[in-house]
Motif scaffolding. Structure first.
Motif, PDB file in Angstrom:
ATOM      1  N   CYS A 241       0.815  -1.227   0.000  1.00  0.00           N
ATOM      2  CA  CYS A 241       0.000   0.000   0.000  1.00  0.00           C
ATOM      3  C   CYS A 241       0.840   1.265   0.000  1.00  0.00           C
ATOM      4  O   CYS A 241       0.295   2.369   0.078  1.00  0.00           O
ATOM      5  CB  CYS A 241      -0.924   0.006   1.212  1.00  0.00           C
ATOM      6  SG  CYS A 241      -2.244  -1.221   1.127  1.00  0.00           S
TER       7      CYS A 241
ATOM      8  N   ALA B 216      -9.120   0.123  -3.160  1.00  0.00           N
ATOM      9  CA  ALA B 216      -8.533  -0.384  -4.399  1.00  0.00           C
ATOM     10  C   ALA B 216      -8.053   0.754  -5.282  1.00  0.00           C
ATOM     11  O   ALA B 216      -8.665   1.828  -5.348  1.00  0.00           O
ATOM     12  CB  ALA B 216      -9.548  -1.229  -5.151  1.00  0.00           C
TER      13      ALA B 216
ATOM     14  N   GLU C 152      -7.525   2.433  -8.934  1.00  0.00           N
ATOM     15  CA  GLU C 152      -8.322   2.393 -10.164  1.00  0.00           C
ATOM     16  C   GLU C 152      -7.784   1.293 -11.077  1.00  0.00           C
ATOM     17  O   GLU C 152      -6.577   1.140 -11.241  1.00  0.00           O
ATOM     18  CB  GLU C 152      -8.261   3.742 -10.877  1.00  0.00           C
ATOM     19  CG  GLU C 152      -6.836   4.148 -11.275  1.00  0.00           C
ATOM     20  CD  GLU C 152      -6.782   5.459 -12.050  1.00  0.00           C
ATOM     21  OE1 GLU C 152      -7.829   6.053 -12.301  1.00  0.00           O
ATOM     22  OE2 GLU C 152      -5.655   5.870 -12.400  1.00  0.00           O
ATOM     23  N   PRO C 153      -8.677   0.509 -11.694  1.00  0.00           N
ATOM     24  CA  PRO C 153      -8.231  -0.643 -12.482  1.00  0.00           C
ATOM     25  C   PRO C 153      -7.743  -0.306 -13.885  1.00  0.00           C
ATOM     26  O   PRO C 153      -7.140  -1.158 -14.537  1.00  0.00           O
ATOM     27  CB  PRO C 153      -9.488  -1.515 -12.556  1.00  0.00           C
ATOM     28  CG  PRO C 153     -10.617  -0.539 -12.505  1.00  0.00           C
ATOM     29  CD  PRO C 153     -10.156   0.560 -11.579  1.00  0.00           C
TER      30      PRO C 153
ATOM     31  N   LEU D 278      -4.020  -1.133 -14.607  1.00  0.00           N
ATOM     32  CA  LEU D 278      -3.421  -2.259 -13.893  1.00  0.00           C
ATOM     33  C   LEU D 278      -3.348  -3.530 -14.725  1.00  0.00           C
ATOM     34  O   LEU D 278      -2.798  -4.531 -14.274  1.00  0.00           O
ATOM     35  CB  LEU D 278      -4.201  -2.541 -12.595  1.00  0.00           C
ATOM     36  CG  LEU D 278      -4.211  -1.421 -11.555  1.00  0.00           C
ATOM     37  CD1 LEU D 278      -4.904  -1.905 -10.287  1.00  0.00           C
ATOM     38  CD2 LEU D 278      -2.803  -0.915 -11.238  1.00  0.00           C
TER      39      LEU D 278
ATOM     40  N   GLU E  51      -4.540  -6.671 -13.028  1.00  0.00           N
ATOM     41  CA  GLU E  51      -4.032  -6.906 -11.679  1.00  0.00           C
ATOM     42  C   GLU E  51      -4.823  -6.065 -10.680  1.00  0.00           C
ATOM     43  O   GLU E  51      -5.657  -5.233 -11.054  1.00  0.00           O
ATOM     44  CB  GLU E  51      -2.543  -6.557 -11.620  1.00  0.00           C
ATOM     45  CG  GLU E  51      -1.684  -7.392 -12.557  1.00  0.00           C
ATOM     46  CD  GLU E  51      -0.229  -6.951 -12.546  1.00  0.00           C
ATOM     47  OE1 GLU E  51       0.193  -6.344 -11.549  1.00  0.00           O
ATOM     48  OE2 GLU E  51       0.467  -7.191 -13.543  1.00  0.00           O
ATOM     49  N   THR E  52      -4.552  -6.256  -9.402  1.00  0.00           N
ATOM     50  CA  THR E  52      -5.177  -5.457  -8.366  1.00  0.00           C
ATOM     51  C   THR E  52      -4.097  -4.834  -7.495  1.00  0.00           C
ATOM     52  O   THR E  52      -2.989  -5.365  -7.369  1.00  0.00           O
ATOM     53  CB  THR E  52      -6.108  -6.301  -7.478  1.00  0.00           C
ATOM     54  OG1 THR E  52      -5.350  -7.364  -6.884  1.00  0.00           O
ATOM     55  CG2 THR E  52      -7.252  -6.880  -8.295  1.00  0.00           C
ATOM     56  N   ALA E  53      -4.409  -3.695  -6.904  1.00  0.00           N
ATOM     57  CA  ALA E  53      -3.507  -3.013  -5.988  1.00  0.00           C
ATOM     58  C   ALA E  53      -4.342  -2.158  -5.044  1.00  0.00           C
ATOM     59  O   ALA E  53      -5.497  -1.836  -5.339  1.00  0.00           O
ATOM     60  CB  ALA E  53      -2.512  -2.145  -6.754  1.00  0.00           C
ATOM     61  N   HIS E  54      -3.764  -1.816  -3.906  1.00  0.00           N
ATOM     62  CA  HIS E  54      -4.469  -1.032  -2.902  1.00  0.00           C
ATOM     63  C   HIS E  54      -3.583   0.099  -2.391  1.00  0.00           C
ATOM     64  O   HIS E  54      -2.353   0.030  -2.483  1.00  0.00           O
ATOM     65  CB  HIS E  54      -4.920  -1.919  -1.735  1.00  0.00           C
ATOM     66  CG  HIS E  54      -5.914  -2.965  -2.131  1.00  0.00           C
ATOM     67  ND1 HIS E  54      -5.535  -4.206  -2.609  1.00  0.00           N
ATOM     68  CD2 HIS E  54      -7.275  -2.946  -2.152  1.00  0.00           C
ATOM     69  CE1 HIS E  54      -6.624  -4.917  -2.893  1.00  0.00           C
ATOM     70  NE2 HIS E  54      -7.676  -4.179  -2.632  1.00  0.00           N
TER      71      HIS E  54
ATOM     72  N   TYR F 283      -2.485   6.191  -6.212  1.00  0.00           N
ATOM     73  CA  TYR F 283      -1.555   5.061  -6.313  1.00  0.00           C
ATOM     74  C   TYR F 283      -0.656   5.025  -5.077  1.00  0.00           C
ATOM     75  O   TYR F 283      -0.378   6.054  -4.459  1.00  0.00           O
ATOM     76  CB  TYR F 283      -0.691   5.189  -7.568  1.00  0.00           C
ATOM     77  CG  TYR F 283      -1.445   4.908  -8.846  1.00  0.00           C
ATOM     78  CD1 TYR F 283      -1.358   3.661  -9.473  1.00  0.00           C
ATOM     79  CD2 TYR F 283      -2.272   5.875  -9.418  1.00  0.00           C
ATOM     80  CE1 TYR F 283      -2.069   3.396 -10.635  1.00  0.00           C
ATOM     81  CE2 TYR F 283      -2.988   5.615 -10.579  1.00  0.00           C
ATOM     82  CZ  TYR F 283      -2.874   4.377 -11.185  1.00  0.00           C
ATOM     83  OH  TYR F 283      -3.592   4.115 -12.335  1.00  0.00           O
TER      84      TYR F 283
ATOM     85  N   THR G 191       2.962   0.748  -8.598  1.00  0.00           N
ATOM     86  CA  THR G 191       2.497  -0.234  -7.626  1.00  0.00           C
ATOM     87  C   THR G 191       3.617  -1.232  -7.361  1.00  0.00           C
ATOM     88  O   THR G 191       4.516  -1.419  -8.184  1.00  0.00           O
ATOM     89  CB  THR G 191       1.254  -0.985  -8.145  1.00  0.00           C
ATOM     90  OG1 THR G 191       1.585  -1.645  -9.375  1.00  0.00           O
ATOM     91  CG2 THR G 191       0.094  -0.029  -8.370  1.00  0.00           C
TER      92      THR G 191
END
Length: 289
Positions: free
Chosen positions: A27, A133, A135-136, A139, A142-145, A152, A261
């Motif tokens: 994160c 989360a 924004e997709p 990505l 993929e996923t990121a938080h 970001y 990320t």
């Protein structure tokens, strides 16, 4: 390439902390943007609306977040949250996040320190049990938080680009600006301007840590604010000069740095001076900007 500087911003839009080393999490750097100021409508408040926030210093001890200002005695906010705090829903841009409010004593301190600029502000801390989360769009599936960052978990900038910008500012009769104007997390030492705009991935030379660079960072008027005095020495700068340099000709606006990320190394430590490299591509996981 090497890590030139590391910065953490425990409270969104207050002063940052220059670090010699930082624990890296998925994160963001540990404790980065874990707190945020909100107004009575629970909307995030930044230097965009209140430049005076840049005058509030931030430090961390083992027990507390410490706020400081020349007008007031330092205020300590315990890292261990007192029991009984009720969740709030707060907004960051279009995102709705859950957060815990800090005490009213913080609001009183902010008003005493900042006067009118501190009126109506509350401090909230991110509720980690409710992840936010990224924004997709960029990505690639993929996923990121992240926590309370604009979008970001990491912002990567490069010294070569700052040097190019400052050369252009001086050519216009303007004073150079420090990297702090751009509020980065990881500053990479480079020789060439805009080298970071061509990176897809970045990693430590030993491979412990790796990032994917997702999207150029569009800059706003916070870059015009001196990050210690809250003064605006040259209205519109460095945005005007960034627009003229047009480092991202296919995008609207002024850009500086890259949003990123973490792809490897959650919990590892990153140190100033550590060598970095751009690894050979293993398939482009970044969508076109």
């Amino acid at each position: 390439m090497r890590v030139e500087q590391l910065y953490c911003y425990p409270v969104k839009s207050l002063q940052g902390m220059a670090l010699s080393k930082a624990c890296v999490t998925a994160c963001g750097l540990a404790m980065d943007r874990r707190w945020m100021l909100v107004d009575a409508q629970q909307r995030f408040v930044t230097q965009r609306q209140r430049p005076a926030l840049a005058t509030v210093g931030v430090a961390l001890t083992d027990e507390a977040l410490v706020l400081s200002h020349p007008r007031c005695e330092p205020l300590s906010v315990p890292l261990e949250m007192p029991p009984g705090r009720k969740l709030r829903v707060v907004s960051v841009w279009q995102d709705q996040c859950k957060a815990y409010p800090e005490s009213e004593a913080v609001s009183r301190w902010l008003q005493a320190a900042l006067g009118e600029a501190g009126q109506g502000l509350s401090l909230v801390r991110f509720a980690p049990e409710f992840p936010r989360a990224v924004e997709p769009d960029f990505l690639g599936g993929e996923t990121a938080h992240t926590h309370f960052a604009d979008g970001y978990p990491f912002l990567v900038t490069a010294t070569g680009s700052l040097n190019r910008l400052n050369d252009a500012l001086e050519a216009r009769g303007r004073l150079p600006v420090p990297m702090s104007r751009f509020r980065p997390n990881i500053v990479v030492r480079t020789e060439d301007a805009w080298a970071e705009d061509g990176w897809q991935h970045l990693e430590t030379r030993d491979g412990r840590l790796g990032w994917t660079l997702r999207k150029p960072s569009q800059r706003c008027k916070v870059t015009t604010v001196d990050q210690t005095t809250a003064e605006i020495p040259a209205p519109g700068e460095p945005l005007k000069t960034l627009l003229e340099l047009d480092s991202q000709p296919h995008l609207k606006g002024a850009h500086f740095g890259q949003n990123a990320t973490l792809t490897r190394g959650d919990g590892e430590w990153l140190r100033v001076g550590e060598r970095l490299c751009e690894p050979p591509p293993e398939g482009d996981r970044r969508l076109p900007s």
